[in-house]
Motif scaffolding. Structure first.
Motif, short mmCIF file in Angstrom:
data_model
loop_
_atom_site.label_atom_id
_atom_site.label_comp_id
_atom_site.label_asym_id
_atom_site.label_seq_id
_atom_site.Cartn_x
_atom_site.Cartn_y
_atom_site.Cartn_z
N PRO A 186 0.81 -1.21 0.00
CA PRO A 186 0.00 0.00 0.00
C PRO A 186 0.85 1.27 0.00
O PRO A 186 0.43 2.30 -0.55
N ALA A 187 2.04 1.21 0.59
CA ALA A 187 2.93 2.37 0.59
C ALA A 187 3.41 2.72 -0.81
O ALA A 187 3.84 3.84 -1.06
N ASP A 188 3.33 1.75 -1.73
CA ASP A 188 3.76 1.96 -3.11
C ASP A 188 2.61 2.30 -4.04
O ASP A 188 2.78 2.29 -5.26
N SER A 189 1.44 2.59 -3.51
CA SER A 189 0.26 2.77 -4.36
C SER A 189 0.45 3.90 -5.37
O SER A 189 0.00 3.80 -6.52
N LYS A 190 1.12 4.98 -4.98
CA LYS A 190 1.33 6.08 -5.91
C LYS A 190 2.28 5.69 -7.03
O LYS A 190 2.06 5.99 -8.20
N VAL A 191 3.35 4.98 -6.66
CA VAL A 191 4.30 4.49 -7.66
C VAL A 191 3.60 3.54 -8.63
O VAL A 191 3.71 3.66 -9.85
N LEU A 192 2.85 2.59 -8.09
CA LEU A 192 2.18 1.59 -8.92
C LEU A 192 1.09 2.22 -9.77
O LEU A 192 0.86 1.79 -10.91
N GLY A 193 0.42 3.24 -9.24
CA GLY A 193 -0.57 3.94 -10.03
C GLY A 193 0.04 4.59 -11.26
O GLY A 193 -0.51 4.55 -12.35
N ALA A 194 1.22 5.19 -11.07
CA ALA A 194 1.91 5.80 -12.20
C ALA A 194 2.34 4.73 -13.20
O ALA A 194 2.21 4.90 -14.42
N VAL A 195 2.86 3.60 -12.70
CA VAL A 195 3.32 2.53 -13.58
C VAL A 195 2.18 2.00 -14.45
O VAL A 195 2.33 1.85 -15.67
N ILE A 196 1.03 1.75 -13.86
CA ILE A 196 -0.07 1.18 -14.64
C ILE A 196 -0.65 2.20 -15.60
O ILE A 196 -1.09 1.87 -16.71
N ASN A 197 -0.64 3.47 -15.22
CA ASN A 197 -1.15 4.50 -16.13
C ASN A 197 -0.24 4.68 -17.33
O ASN A 197 -0.71 4.81 -18.47
N TYR A 198 1.06 4.72 -17.12
CA TYR A 198 2.00 4.76 -18.24
C TYR A 198 1.77 3.57 -19.16
O TYR A 198 1.73 3.69 -20.38
N ALA A 199 1.68 2.39 -18.55
CA ALA A 199 1.55 1.17 -19.33
C ALA A 199 0.27 1.16 -20.16
O ALA A 199 0.28 0.76 -21.32
N THR A 200 -0.83 1.62 -19.57
CA THR A 200 -2.12 1.60 -20.26
C THR A 200 -2.11 2.50 -21.49
O THR A 200 -2.50 2.08 -22.58
N THR A 201 -1.70 3.73 -21.32
CA THR A 201 -1.80 4.68 -22.43
C THR A 201 -0.75 4.44 -23.51
O THR A 201 -0.96 4.81 -24.66
N SER A 202 0.37 3.81 -23.15
CA SER A 202 1.44 3.60 -24.13
C SER A 202 1.42 2.22 -24.77
O SER A 202 2.19 1.96 -25.70
N LEU A 203 0.57 1.32 -24.28
CA LEU A 203 0.53 -0.04 -24.80
C LEU A 203 0.15 -0.06 -26.28
O LEU A 203 -0.78 0.63 -26.70
N ALA A 204 0.88 -0.82 -27.06
CA ALA A 204 0.52 -1.06 -28.47
C ALA A 204 0.77 -2.52 -28.78
O ALA A 204 1.72 -3.13 -28.28
#
Length: 207
Positions: A186-204
């Motif tokens: 849970p302490a990494d939620s902000k980091v993980l949120g950024a990781v998944i958002n980058y991954a989602t929008t950049s996925l091809a």
């Protein structure tokens, strides 16, 4: 789905989440991001607050070539799971992101989300933090995305795990084309949120 373009290594544009999940999947999304870059995402856990370096990574390696690409942390280890699935592990901090790039095009993202929530029933210490279904713009030639997300925590042994799972319809589709999950402390939620958002929008995906 679009084939990889000659400029596919660059990321531009901004996407945002709405509702409760927006706060829990927070973190800056890429804007005119280079192929390799450093983004600092603060965490309440000092061991996880070092800058995260991202780059465009190719994965799902088959004989005819790579079938997927996304902006992901540079040092996370690529684990090919087969059947269009891959995971990237940050074993030093016990966190990961996982892709199923051929999830279930026969159902919608909302249906997939509801099935996931139903499947979680009985999970020890389960707490559903929030859900959302929003539109995002792909930064990598996949058009308008439909994104349904659930954020939850659960107990694993004596620790609590934080998870975000989302279903993504590509190129204007509302089908659950792709499942993406990230997990950690849970302490990494902000980091993980950024990781998944980058991954989602950049996925091809190729093909």
């Amino acid at each position: 789905m679009k084939r990889f373009g000659i400029v596919a290594g660059a990321v531009s544009g901004v996407a945002a989440l709405a509702g409760a999940a927006a706060l829990l999947l927070g973190g800056a999304l890429p804007s005119n991001a280079a192929t390799e870059q450093i983004k600092t995402v603060a965490s309440s856990n000092s061991t996880a607050s070092t800058p995260v370096r991202y780059k465009t990574r190719f994965f799902l390696h088959y004989s005819e070539g790579n079938h997927a690409m996304a902006v992901l942390p540079t040092t996370w280890r690529d684990v090919e799971l087969g059947d269009w699935q891959a995971r990237f592990d940050d074993s030093a901090n016990n966190r990961m992101i996982r892709f199923d790039n051929n999830y279930n095009y026969k159902i919608g993202t909302v249906t997939a989300l509801n099935r996931k929530i139903a499947a979680l029933k009985g999970t020890r210490g389960l707490h559903i933090v929030g859900t959302s279904t929003v539109g995002m713009n792909s930064t990598n030639h996949e058009g308008r995305l439909t994104v349904s997300t659930v954020v939850y925590t659960y107990k694993s042994g004596s620790t609590t795990r934080w998870v975000a799972t989302r279903y993504v319809g590509l190129d204007g589709s509302k089908s659950a084309d792709v499942e993406i999950s990230t997990a950690g402390s849970p302490a990494d939620s902000k980091v993980l949120g950024a990781v998944i958002n980058y991954a989602t929008t950049s996925l091809a995906l190729a093909g």
